[in-house]
Enzyme design. Sequence first.
Site, PDB file in Angstrom:
ATOM      1  N   CYS A 119       1.003  -1.235  -0.064  1.00 23.28           N
ATOM      2  CA  CYS A 119       0.008  -0.066   0.000  1.00 23.28           C
ATOM      3  C   CYS A 119       0.922   1.308  -0.060  1.00 23.28           C
ATOM      4  CB  CYS A 119      -1.174   0.193   1.234  1.00 23.28           C
ATOM      5  SG  CYS A 119      -2.306  -1.584   1.174  1.00 23.28           S
ATOM      6  N   HIS A 255      -3.031   7.183   2.101  1.00 23.10           N
ATOM      7  CA  HIS A 255      -3.627   5.980   1.718  1.00 23.10           C
ATOM      8  C   HIS A 255      -4.763   5.504   2.390  1.00 23.10           C
ATOM      9  CE1 HIS A 255      -4.019   1.926   0.861  1.00 23.10           C
ATOM     10  NE2 HIS A 255      -3.687   1.280   1.958  1.00 23.10           N
ATOM     11  N   ASN A 285      -9.971   0.075   0.090  1.00 21.88           N
ATOM     12  CA  ASN A 285      -8.601   0.038   0.043  1.00 21.88           C
ATOM     13  C   ASN A 285      -8.269  -0.340  -1.272  1.00 21.88           C
ATOM     14  OD1 ASN A 285      -5.909  -0.344   0.265  1.00 21.88           O
ATOM     15  ND2 ASN A 285      -5.945  -1.264   2.357  1.00 21.88           N
TER      16      ASN A 285
END
Length: 328
Positions: A119, A255, A285
């Site tokens: 990520c 993020h 996500n």
Amino acid sequence: MVTPITTRQSIFLGSGAYLPERIVTNLELEAMMDTTDAWIQERTGIQQRAIAGPLETTATLGTHAARLALTDAGLEPSDVDLIVCATSTPDRTFPATATLIQAQLGIPVASAFDVQAVCSGFVYAMTVADALLKVGQAKTALVIGAETFSRILDWSDRTTAVLFGDGAGAMVMGTSVAATSQGRGLLAHALRADGRHADLLYVNGGASQGGRIGKLKMQGQAVFRHAVGNISEAISVCCAQAGVEVDDIDWFVPHQANRRILEGVARRLNLDEHKVITTVMQHGNTSAASVPLAFDLARKDGRIKIGDLVLFEAMGGGFTWGASLLRL
Ligand code: ACO
């Protein structure tokens, strides 16, 4: 005469983003597994996510986003001489997804490679591209975050399947001589990793271990416990390096893992929550794609403008985490 490397600055030229058409709402997931819209929204903020269709891949999503970023920058594919793609869900073990995107865009000659920092991938990719631009290895870079996490989810595991989505975002970076860039450009980065936590968030497969792709495994609470502290530290270091105060930052583009993490970081650093770009509700996500997706959305809706000071931050598997500061 060759320009001395210390005078070059990497500046922002354009951005683009792409989401698959297929939207999966929490209500649809309720019909597939033992979960509820209320649980997902309360624990994460997520309402829906986009899921790649059977003919879509990480490279096709990345190509769409890159094409839009080039149009935004007013450039042609042939202007690009560096492609860095952040992804943990490459189309193939090799060649790099960046080279597949290069071929799909028809970019004749460029250096192209993938960055794998889960990520945090886009923050890592921006840092690497910045370094290569500054040393004169390239003049115009496409920095892409593209993922199809739906392909590595265990759809029978409610603790992870509800959290992720697919998508891609891209940024075009060029170079300018620092003296004439009027303070614009990438100003500082802080990259971190701590491999001791590799077993808290991982995919249980790989070319060298088992020979299959594997599925995502996560101890969510343990990841959560590290997230706020790690991200806050990286933001503070990045600001200190650039000689700016956290209060000076116009926009935070984090993020998008979980709304509670974003709120936790905002509380820890006393950030104005109105400065935090939040897309986790619509995108879920999307791993390395989440930062450029959120950035492009906030640019195109008119919030982020040329001249603004923008901080990007992320944390992901590894653990990896980091922050980058850009004067647009
Ligand atoms: N629906 C309903 N109930 C669920 C679901 C679900 N989808 N998932 C778990 N539960 C249940 C659990 O079984 C547990 O039940 P129990 O109390 O009977 O045992 C209960 O809900 C609570 O589970 P927790 O895991 O304690 O829930 P938590 O509040 O920690 O939320 C979450 C889980 C959302 C995963 C959170 O821990 C989180 O966001 N962690 C961080 C994720 C992250 O930041 N990842 C990093 C980036 S990702 C990357 O790098 C790829």
